[in-house]
Design an enzyme around this catalytic site. Structure first.
Site, PDB file in Angstrom:
ATOM      1  N   ALA A  65     -22.708 -18.265  26.810  1.00  0.00           N
ATOM      2  CA  ALA A  65     -22.207 -17.081  27.501  1.00  0.00           C
ATOM      3  C   ALA A  65     -20.688 -17.149  27.494  1.00  0.00           C
ATOM      4  O   ALA A  65     -20.110 -18.240  27.405  1.00  0.00           O
ATOM      5  CB  ALA A  65     -22.722 -17.069  28.927  1.00  0.00           C
ATOM      6  N   GLY A 108     -26.070 -20.144  26.277  1.00  0.00           N
ATOM      7  CA  GLY A 108     -26.703 -18.889  25.873  1.00  0.00           C
ATOM      8  C   GLY A 108     -26.927 -18.819  24.366  1.00  0.00           C
ATOM      9  O   GLY A 108     -27.839 -18.125  23.906  1.00  0.00           O
TER      10      GLY A 108
HETATM   11  N1  CO8 Z   1     -16.891 -18.723  26.399  1.00  0.00           N
HETATM   12  C1  CO8 Z   1     -15.649 -18.243  26.164  1.00  0.00           C
HETATM   13  N2  CO8 Z   1     -14.797 -18.781  25.275  1.00  0.00           N
HETATM   14  C2  CO8 Z   1     -15.227 -19.865  24.579  1.00  0.00           C
HETATM   15  C3  CO8 Z   1     -16.506 -20.417  24.768  1.00  0.00           C
HETATM   16  C4  CO8 Z   1     -17.360 -19.796  25.728  1.00  0.00           C
HETATM   17  N3  CO8 Z   1     -18.631 -20.214  25.941  1.00  0.00           N
HETATM   18  N4  CO8 Z   1     -16.637 -21.479  23.948  1.00  0.00           N
HETATM   19  C5  CO8 Z   1     -15.495 -21.587  23.269  1.00  0.00           C
HETATM   20  N5  CO8 Z   1     -14.628 -20.629  23.640  1.00  0.00           N
HETATM   21  C6  CO8 Z   1     -13.283 -20.368  23.162  1.00  0.00           C
HETATM   22  C7  CO8 Z   1     -12.288 -21.361  23.753  1.00  0.00           C
HETATM   23  O1  CO8 Z   1     -11.853 -20.942  25.025  1.00  0.00           O
HETATM   24  C8  CO8 Z   1     -11.193 -21.343  22.717  1.00  0.00           C
HETATM   25  O2  CO8 Z   1     -10.434 -20.184  22.879  1.00  0.00           O
HETATM   26  P1  CO8 Z   1      -8.808 -20.305  23.092  1.00  0.00           P
HETATM   27  O3  CO8 Z   1      -8.330 -20.910  21.802  1.00  0.00           O
HETATM   28  O4  CO8 Z   1      -8.381 -18.896  23.290  1.00  0.00           O
HETATM   29  O5  CO8 Z   1      -8.616 -21.190  24.248  1.00  0.00           O
HETATM   30  C9  CO8 Z   1     -11.963 -21.172  21.410  1.00  0.00           C
HETATM   31  O6  CO8 Z   1     -13.230 -20.614  21.763  1.00  0.00           O
HETATM   32  C10 CO8 Z   1     -12.219 -22.478  20.699  1.00  0.00           C
HETATM   33  O7  CO8 Z   1     -12.771 -23.400  21.621  1.00  0.00           O
HETATM   34  P2  CO8 Z   1     -12.208 -24.891  21.791  1.00  0.00           P
HETATM   35  O8  CO8 Z   1     -10.727 -24.917  21.668  1.00  0.00           O
HETATM   36  O9  CO8 Z   1     -12.789 -25.444  23.058  1.00  0.00           O
HETATM   37  O10 CO8 Z   1     -12.853 -25.581  20.489  1.00  0.00           O
HETATM   38  P3  CO8 Z   1     -13.388 -27.068  20.342  1.00  0.00           P
HETATM   39  O11 CO8 Z   1     -13.719 -27.222  18.889  1.00  0.00           O
HETATM   40  O12 CO8 Z   1     -12.472 -28.053  20.949  1.00  0.00           O
HETATM   41  O13 CO8 Z   1     -14.761 -27.117  21.192  1.00  0.00           O
HETATM   42  C11 CO8 Z   1     -16.868 -26.288  22.000  1.00  0.00           C
HETATM   43  C12 CO8 Z   1     -15.846 -26.283  20.857  1.00  0.00           C
HETATM   44  C13 CO8 Z   1     -17.519 -27.679  22.105  1.00  0.00           C
HETATM   45  C14 CO8 Z   1     -17.930 -25.253  21.639  1.00  0.00           C
HETATM   46  C15 CO8 Z   1     -16.177 -25.955  23.334  1.00  0.00           C
HETATM   47  O14 CO8 Z   1     -15.425 -24.759  23.171  1.00  0.00           O
HETATM   48  C16 CO8 Z   1     -17.113 -25.765  24.473  1.00  0.00           C
HETATM   49  O15 CO8 Z   1     -17.562 -26.727  25.082  1.00  0.00           O
HETATM   50  N6  CO8 Z   1     -17.423 -24.485  24.809  1.00  0.00           N
HETATM   51  C17 CO8 Z   1     -18.224 -24.127  25.964  1.00  0.00           C
HETATM   52  C18 CO8 Z   1     -19.694 -24.450  25.736  1.00  0.00           C
HETATM   53  C19 CO8 Z   1     -20.468 -24.135  26.981  1.00  0.00           C
HETATM   54  O16 CO8 Z   1     -20.262 -24.671  28.033  1.00  0.00           O
HETATM   55  N7  CO8 Z   1     -21.439 -23.208  26.842  1.00  0.00           N
HETATM   56  C20 CO8 Z   1     -22.270 -22.781  27.944  1.00  0.00           C
HETATM   57  C21 CO8 Z   1     -21.670 -21.577  28.573  1.00  0.00           C
HETATM   58  S1  CO8 Z   1     -22.567 -21.075  30.025  1.00  0.00           S
HETATM   59  C22 CO8 Z   1     -23.921 -20.290  29.419  1.00  0.00           C
HETATM   60  O17 CO8 Z   1     -24.099 -20.139  28.239  1.00  0.00           O
HETATM   61  C23 CO8 Z   1     -24.872 -19.796  30.429  1.00  0.00           C
HETATM   62  C24 CO8 Z   1     -25.805 -18.783  29.801  1.00  0.00           C
HETATM   63  C25 CO8 Z   1     -26.377 -17.992  30.921  1.00  0.00           C
HETATM   64  C26 CO8 Z   1     -26.752 -16.572  30.460  1.00  0.00           C
HETATM   65  C27 CO8 Z   1     -27.076 -15.796  31.667  1.00  0.00           C
HETATM   66  C28 CO8 Z   1     -27.168 -14.316  31.385  1.00  0.00           C
HETATM   67  C29 CO8 Z   1     -27.524 -13.581  32.595  1.00  0.00           C
END
Ligand code: CO8
Length: 257
Positions: A65, A108
């Site tokens: 998400a 998500g």
């Molecule tokens: N949301 C928003 N932005 C994101 C997300 C995300 N989930 N993941 C990555 N990004 C963005 C980062 O903010 C970054 O943007 P910026 O350069 O502008 O800061 C860009 O993508 C690249 O990310 P990173 O710099 O962090 O890249 P890395 O290679 O270091 O790491 C990862 C990649 C491991 C994917 C890391 O970004 C990460 O851990 N992301 C979050 C993963 C996470 O926690 N996902 C779960 C989210 S909660 C969820 O999914 C709940 C679902 C519930 C649905 C309910 C509906 C009702």
């Protein structure tokens, strides 16, 4: 229909949908979920399309998400959130959905994978439910579908620790149907989707419905649904055509009726 967050292309009965928010690792914001659900509802009426491939492209499937969007919601905002409605619309899609996963499928993103019927993964794919690290839990069916798909030990480990699993583990756990080299993930998913798109569409639809029913019902009710669908198919022209083609040693020509 024009879209901001997804790209589409179609060939040979297959629609390919590419999640297109590279700046946010394809994070699933409300607009993306709405566009995907709107598109699938439209495809429901399109008799030229027999199956849909969902992919994030070569590098990442979806990192969950959109955390930035989620951060702005308080409890009332979460309660009034439109996203659960869009997730339900995606789940209700009656044609086969095939995920082609390269790179991260987190939160998500992993839940979207589990909304798909068949998953083809590149050997670089990583699946995880890291919500616990944000002080939340999966919210798009992850706690229910993951445990039904991979079983209790692995589902508990993934959801409680937030640790990711690789494509090989996902394959042995049954989350993924096939693993390939990343360069071939979309190609293989598309090939499989084209194979399915050539099958009789009513039988495909009823098979999907019956298989999914096994997730949520007891054996007797599931067997009843299977029997009714099996009987219903006896009334289709495609069944006659399939059997006639077998007898006449030729390829069937299915028409979806
Ligand atoms: N949301 C928003 N932005 C994101 C997300 C995300 N989930 N993941 C990555 N990004 C963005 C980062 O903010 C970054 O943007 P910026 O350069 O502008 O800061 C860009 O993508 C690249 O990310 P990173 O710099 O962090 O890249 P890395 O290679 O270091 O790491 C990862 C990649 C491991 C994917 C890391 O970004 C990460 O851990 N992301 C979050 C993963 C996470 O926690 N996902 C779960 C989210 S909660 C969820 O999914 C709940 C679902 C519930 C649905 C309910 C509906 C009702």
């Amino acid at each position: 229909m024009t879209f901001e967050t997804i790209k589409t292309s179609s060939a040979k009965g297959v629609l390919t949908v590419t999640l297109n928010r590279p700046e946010a690792f394809n994070a699933l914001n409300t607009l993306l979920l709405k566009e995907l659900a709107d598109l699938l509802e439209q495809v429901e009426q399109d008799h030229e399309i027999g199956a849909v491939v969902v992919t994030g492209g070569a590098k990442v499937f979806a990192a969950g998400a959109d955390i930035k969007e989620m951060a702005a919601l308080d409890a009332v905002g979460v309660m009034n959130d439109a996203r659960p409605k869009h997730w339900r619309r995606i789940y209700q899609f009656s044609k086969p959905l095939i995920a082609a996963v390269n790179g991260y499928a987190l939160g998500g993103g992993c839940e979207l994978v589990m909304h798909c019927d068949i998953v083809i993964a590149g050997d670089n794919a990583l699946f995880g439910q890291p919500e616990i690290n944000l002080g939340i839990i999966p919210g798009a069916g992850g706690t229910q579908r993951l445990i039904r798909t991979v079983g209790k030990p692995l589902a508990m480990k993934m959801v409680l620790s937030g640790e990711m699993i690789d494509a090989k583990t996902a394959l042995s756990a049954g989350l993924v149907a096939e693993v390939t080299i990343p360069e071939k993930t979309i190609e293989r998913a598309t090939e499989l989707a084209q194979t399915i798109a050539r099958k009789p569409p009513i039988a495909v639809r009823l098979a999907k419905e019956a298989l999914l029913k096994a997730f949520e019902t007891d054996l007797e009710s599931g067997l009843n649904l299977e029997r009714k669908s099996f009987t219903l198919l006896a009334a289709t022209e495609d069944r006659q055509e399939g059997i006639a083609a077998f007898m006449e040693k030729r390829k069937p020509n299915f028409k979806g009726c």
